[in-house]
Write an enzyme that holds these catalytic residues in place. Structure first.
Site, PDB file in Angstrom:
ATOM      1  N   TYR A  56       0.850  -1.189   0.000  1.00 26.76           N
ATOM      2  CA  TYR A  56       0.000   0.000   0.000  1.00 26.76           C
ATOM      3  C   TYR A  56       0.889   1.244   0.000  1.00 26.76           C
ATOM      4  CZ  TYR A  56      -3.594  -3.356   1.487  1.00 26.76           C
ATOM      5  OH  TYR A  56      -4.446  -4.440   1.587  1.00 26.76           O
ATOM      6  N   SER A 201     -13.143  -5.302   2.287  1.00 28.95           N
ATOM      7  CA  SER A 201     -14.214  -4.691   1.481  1.00 28.95           C
ATOM      8  C   SER A 201     -15.594  -5.186   1.906  1.00 28.95           C
ATOM      9  CB  SER A 201     -13.987  -4.954  -0.006  1.00 28.95           C
ATOM     10  OG  SER A 201     -12.835  -4.327  -0.476  1.00 28.95           O
ATOM     11  N   LEU A 203     -17.969  -3.525   2.729  1.00 33.66           N
ATOM     12  CA  LEU A 203     -18.960  -2.572   2.215  1.00 33.66           C
ATOM     13  C   LEU A 203     -18.960  -2.550   0.693  1.00 33.66           C
ATOM     14  CD1 LEU A 203     -18.455   0.344   4.762  1.00 33.66           C
ATOM     15  CD2 LEU A 203     -20.271  -1.370   4.706  1.00 33.66           C
ATOM     16  N   GLY A 206     -17.294   0.305  -1.036  1.00 42.56           N
ATOM     17  CA  GLY A 206     -18.060   1.539  -0.878  1.00 42.56           C
ATOM     18  C   GLY A 206     -19.422   1.516  -1.537  1.00 42.56           C
TER      19      GLY A 206
END
Length: 321
Positions: A56, A201, A203, A206
């Protein structure tokens, strides 16, 4: 915040995915100071399970997390990952033993810690037998450099082979109402072997928050625009999933994000999702899902939602070996 045990590693029931603070979702509203505030507020709320990776940035997210937890290390269950950065120029993935040893030392330095609580192989490397990978990780456990071993996006067969060498504490895979592929083989394997599940993830990148109604809301360099589920007709077709989540949210006097997280949490007591955010307000919203109990009828309605249109990634061949 409630706690759960991932095969002996005690963590907050909801964690915090830190990736988007430094990579992939940064965009025009990137704010490092706000990201640090978000991590520190997470600890205040009892969200102590933090997730990062050397890739990252690369490297910058681990550095950010390290700065944010300085002086509060004892409160944190810290997870990071190796294998998508080659320190020897081999390309990716790279889980050769020398690369693992180089990676862990770099992560320790950037995070400013003397051990890592949960160390994941980020993606399975077809060039290195999983038995060899876990053998190196087991040596790191013995040395005290890492406390627990994890895998990310591994198949059920790979998980079994790894676990036979040394106990695997957790498997991190995408899992949500947006992505349920692992229910067929991986989840039953984890239950059988007593391994924890860390959904990333949760969600739906998003999507399940209901705040993204057009792709025009995303920055031009947002990696989601390159994924099939966020492309063309698929995006429009998948809005039906959000509509159902929003309907349950209205009934439950909650937000769509809280409903989506509550559904994941309801799937088992061996699960610790890591929703990502770089904002304090979103963190506080997500953390409140810990107290949300959906009815059996509501959970059933959500479970009955048809899968989304399109694959998770443009190239699925590297996933779940």
């Amino acid at each position: 915040m409630k706690r759960v045990s991932l095969a002996g590693l005690d963590v907050s029931r909801l964690g915090l995915g830190c990736m988007g603070m430094s990579a992939y979702y940064t965009g025009r509203d990137s704010d490092e100071a706000e990201s640090v505030r978000t991590i520190r507020r997470a600890l205040d709320l009892g969200v102590t399970f933090l997730d990062t990776a050397e890739v990252y940035g690369p490297y910058t997210n681990e550095e950010l997390v390290g700065r944010a937890i300085a002086g509060r290390r004892d409160e944190v269950q810290l997870a990071t990952k190796f294998g998508l950065v080659s320190h020897f120029g081999r390309g990716r993935p790279d889980s050769h033993p020398d690369n693992i040893r180089a990676a862990v030392q770099g992560s320790l330095r950037r995070l400013g810690v003397d051990h890592i609580d949960l160390y994941y192989q980020h993606r399975v490397d077809p060039a290195v037998p999983i038995e060899d990978v876990v053998g190196v990780l087991a040596d790191l456990v013995t040395a005290g450099t890492i406390r627990h071993i994890g895998l990310s996006e591994a198949s059920a067969a790979t998980i079994r082979r790894a676990h036979a060498v040394h106990p695997v504490t957790a498997v991190q895979s995408e899992y949500s109402l947006w992505s349920r592929d692992i229910e067929a083989e991986v989840v039953p394997t984890l239950r059988e072997l007593g391994i924890g599940l860390v959904p990333y993830s949760p969600l739906g990148r998003g999507f399940l928050t209901g705040t993204i109604r057009t792709t025009g809301q995303l920055d031009a360099d947002d990696f989601r625009l390159s994924t099939p589920r966020f492309s063309g007709d698929n995006f429009q077709a998948n809005l039906r999933i959000v509509d159902e989540v929003e309907a349950v949210a209205r009934e439950a006097s909650a937000t769509p994000a809280q409903v989506a997280l509550a559904w994941v949490l309801a799937q088992g007591d061996f699960i610790a999702p890591i929703p990502g955010t770089k904002r304090v307000t979103r963190l506080e919203e997500n953390a409140a899902a810990d107290a949300l109990a959906l009815s059996g009828e509501q959970l059933a309605r959500l479970t009955a939602i048809r899968p989304p249109a399109g694959d998770r990634y443009a190239n699925m061949t590297e996933i779940g070996r």
